[in-house]
Design a protein around this motif. Structure first.
Motif, PDB file in Angstrom:
ATOM      1  N   ASP A   3       0.852  -1.072   0.097  1.00 54.66           N
ATOM      2  CA  ASP A   3      -0.056   0.019   0.079  1.00 54.66           C
ATOM      3  C   ASP A   3       0.731   1.444  -0.044  1.00 54.66           C
ATOM      4  O   ASP A   3       0.371   2.461  -0.350  1.00 54.66           O
ATOM      5  CB  ASP A   3      -1.059  -0.035   1.228  1.00 54.66           C
ATOM      6  N   TRP A   4       2.013   1.203  -0.074  1.00 55.56           N
ATOM      7  CA  TRP A   4       3.014   2.295   0.078  1.00 55.56           C
ATOM      8  C   TRP A   4       2.961   3.156  -1.175  1.00 55.56           C
ATOM      9  O   TRP A   4       2.837   2.494  -2.306  1.00 55.56           O
ATOM     10  CB  TRP A   4       4.470   1.968   0.411  1.00 55.56           C
ATOM     11  N   PRO A   5       3.302   4.324  -1.183  1.00 57.84           N
ATOM     12  CA  PRO A   5       3.282   5.266  -2.445  1.00 57.84           C
ATOM     13  C   PRO A   5       4.715   4.782  -3.202  1.00 57.84           C
ATOM     14  O   PRO A   5       5.417   4.510  -2.678  1.00 57.84           O
ATOM     15  CB  PRO A   5       3.243   6.656  -2.041  1.00 57.84           C
ATOM     16  N   THR A   6       4.304   4.984  -4.413  1.00 61.22           N
ATOM     17  CA  THR A   6       5.700   4.597  -5.280  1.00 61.22           C
ATOM     18  C   THR A   6       6.986   5.337  -4.798  1.00 61.22           C
ATOM     19  O   THR A   6       8.143   4.742  -4.866  1.00 61.22           O
ATOM     20  CB  THR A   6       5.414   4.627  -6.748  1.00 61.22           C
ATOM     21  N   GLY A   7       6.746   6.563  -4.466  1.00 60.73           N
ATOM     22  CA  GLY A   7       7.951   7.270  -4.249  1.00 60.73           C
ATOM     23  C   GLY A   7       8.578   6.667  -2.875  1.00 60.73           C
ATOM     24  O   GLY A   7       9.920   6.502  -2.686  1.00 60.73           O
ATOM     25  N   ARG A   8       7.789   6.183  -1.910  1.00 62.42           N
ATOM     26  CA  ARG A   8       8.239   5.413  -0.719  1.00 62.42           C
ATOM     27  C   ARG A   8       8.896   4.252  -1.113  1.00 62.42           C
ATOM     28  O   ARG A   8      10.205   3.821  -0.374  1.00 62.42           O
ATOM     29  CB  ARG A   8       7.257   5.387   0.267  1.00 62.42           C
ATOM     30  N   LEU A  10      10.132   3.490  -3.784  1.00 62.36           N
ATOM     31  CA  LEU A  10      11.683   3.903  -4.659  1.00 62.36           C
ATOM     32  C   LEU A  10      12.722   4.320  -3.680  1.00 62.36           C
ATOM     33  O   LEU A  10      13.845   3.810  -3.683  1.00 62.36           O
ATOM     34  CB  LEU A  10      11.347   4.914  -5.798  1.00 62.36           C
ATOM     35  N   ALA A  11      12.295   5.201  -2.730  1.00 61.72           N
ATOM     36  CA  ALA A  11      13.420   5.440  -1.783  1.00 61.72           C
ATOM     37  C   ALA A  11      13.800   4.412  -0.620  1.00 61.72           C
ATOM     38  O   ALA A  11      15.096   4.245  -0.612  1.00 61.72           O
ATOM     39  CB  ALA A  11      12.672   6.491  -0.709  1.00 61.72           C
ATOM     40  N   THR A  12      12.858   3.310  -0.402  1.00 58.54           N
ATOM     41  CA  THR A  12      13.503   2.303   0.306  1.00 58.54           C
ATOM     42  C   THR A  12      14.327   1.431  -0.564  1.00 58.54           C
ATOM     43  O   THR A  12      15.381   0.769  -0.081  1.00 58.54           O
ATOM     44  CB  THR A  12      12.264   1.571   0.887  1.00 58.54           C
ATOM     45  N   ALA A  13      13.970   1.059  -1.629  1.00 60.70           N
ATOM     46  CA  ALA A  13      14.732   0.109  -2.448  1.00 60.70           C
ATOM     47  C   ALA A  13      16.094   0.957  -2.733  1.00 60.70           C
ATOM     48  O   ALA A  13      17.158   0.148  -2.677  1.00 60.70           O
ATOM     49  CB  ALA A  13      14.033  -0.074  -3.975  1.00 60.70           C
ATOM     50  N   VAL A  17      19.706  -1.031  -1.388  1.00 68.15           N
ATOM     51  CA  VAL A  17      20.600  -1.067  -2.458  1.00 68.15           C
ATOM     52  C   VAL A  17      21.807  -0.248  -2.093  1.00 68.15           C
ATOM     53  O   VAL A  17      22.927  -0.904  -2.397  1.00 68.15           O
ATOM     54  CB  VAL A  17      20.136  -0.815  -3.906  1.00 68.15           C
ATOM     55  N   GLU A  18      21.846   1.058  -1.822  1.00 70.06           N
ATOM     56  CA  GLU A  18      22.840   1.704  -1.403  1.00 70.06           C
ATOM     57  C   GLU A  18      23.767   1.174  -0.366  1.00 70.06           C
ATOM     58  O   GLU A  18      24.934   1.080  -0.493  1.00 70.06           O
ATOM     59  CB  GLU A  18      22.422   3.020  -1.111  1.00 70.06           C
ATOM     60  N   HIS A  19      23.047   0.628   0.806  1.00 68.70           N
ATOM     61  CA  HIS A  19      23.726   0.191   1.803  1.00 68.70           C
ATOM     62  C   HIS A  19      24.614  -1.256   1.570  1.00 68.70           C
ATOM     63  O   HIS A  19      25.601  -1.389   1.831  1.00 68.70           O
ATOM     64  CB  HIS A  19      22.721  -0.378   3.033  1.00 68.70           C
TER      65      HIS A  19
END
Length: 139
Positions: A3-8, A10-13, A17-19
């Motif tokens: 149910d998360w918005p796409t922006g959230r 994308l930010a979580t992914a 990946v960055e970590h």
């Protein structure tokens, strides 16, 4: 998460990946910025100014990245014989080795997606739309 918005999403992914990248690159003695520089040097030596422009960062920022890469023995910086103010950066054999170890990180770490080209195209579209006001078009 469904149910998360796409922006959230994308930010979580992006953060996850960055970590994972940071941990893997750290084991190799690299940073993400250092990997970008090594990538840009694959076509041959470049000036410090060219590297900054291509990486879309300030000269001061690229200078710090180059200092670390030089400390690790991955690059050499020399004053240009024709212009002592200009520094030419080259990859060392150790830099080639670490590049060979690191440049497949994306393939090795990213989960398989059904249509990788469509995924990349969507990311490029998001970045282009979001960055239009921040970055000048590439020359």
């Amino acid at each position: 998460m469904h149910d998360w918005p796409t922006g959230r999403l994308l930010a979580t992914a992006s953060r996850l990946v960055e970590h994972a990248w940071i941990e893997t690159l750290d084991r190799l003695g690299l940073t993400h910025a250092g990997l970008v520089v090594l990538h840009l040097l694959q076509e041959g030596p470049r000036s410090q100014t060219d590297l900054a422009r291509l990486a879309r960062v300030e000269n001061q920022t690229i200078s710090r990245t180059l200092e670390r890469l030089q400390r690790e023995g991955f690059v050499e910086r020399r004053a240009d014989a024709s212009d002592r103010r200009r520094h030419v950066v080259t990859v060392t054999p150790a830099g080639v080795d670490v590049w060979n170890s690191a440049h497949t990180l994306e393939r090795d770490m990213m989960p398989t997606v059904d249509d990788p080209e469509a995924f990349r195209a969507a990311l490029l579209s998001i970045i282009s739309a979001s960055a239009a006001k921040r970055w000048e078009p590439e020359a």
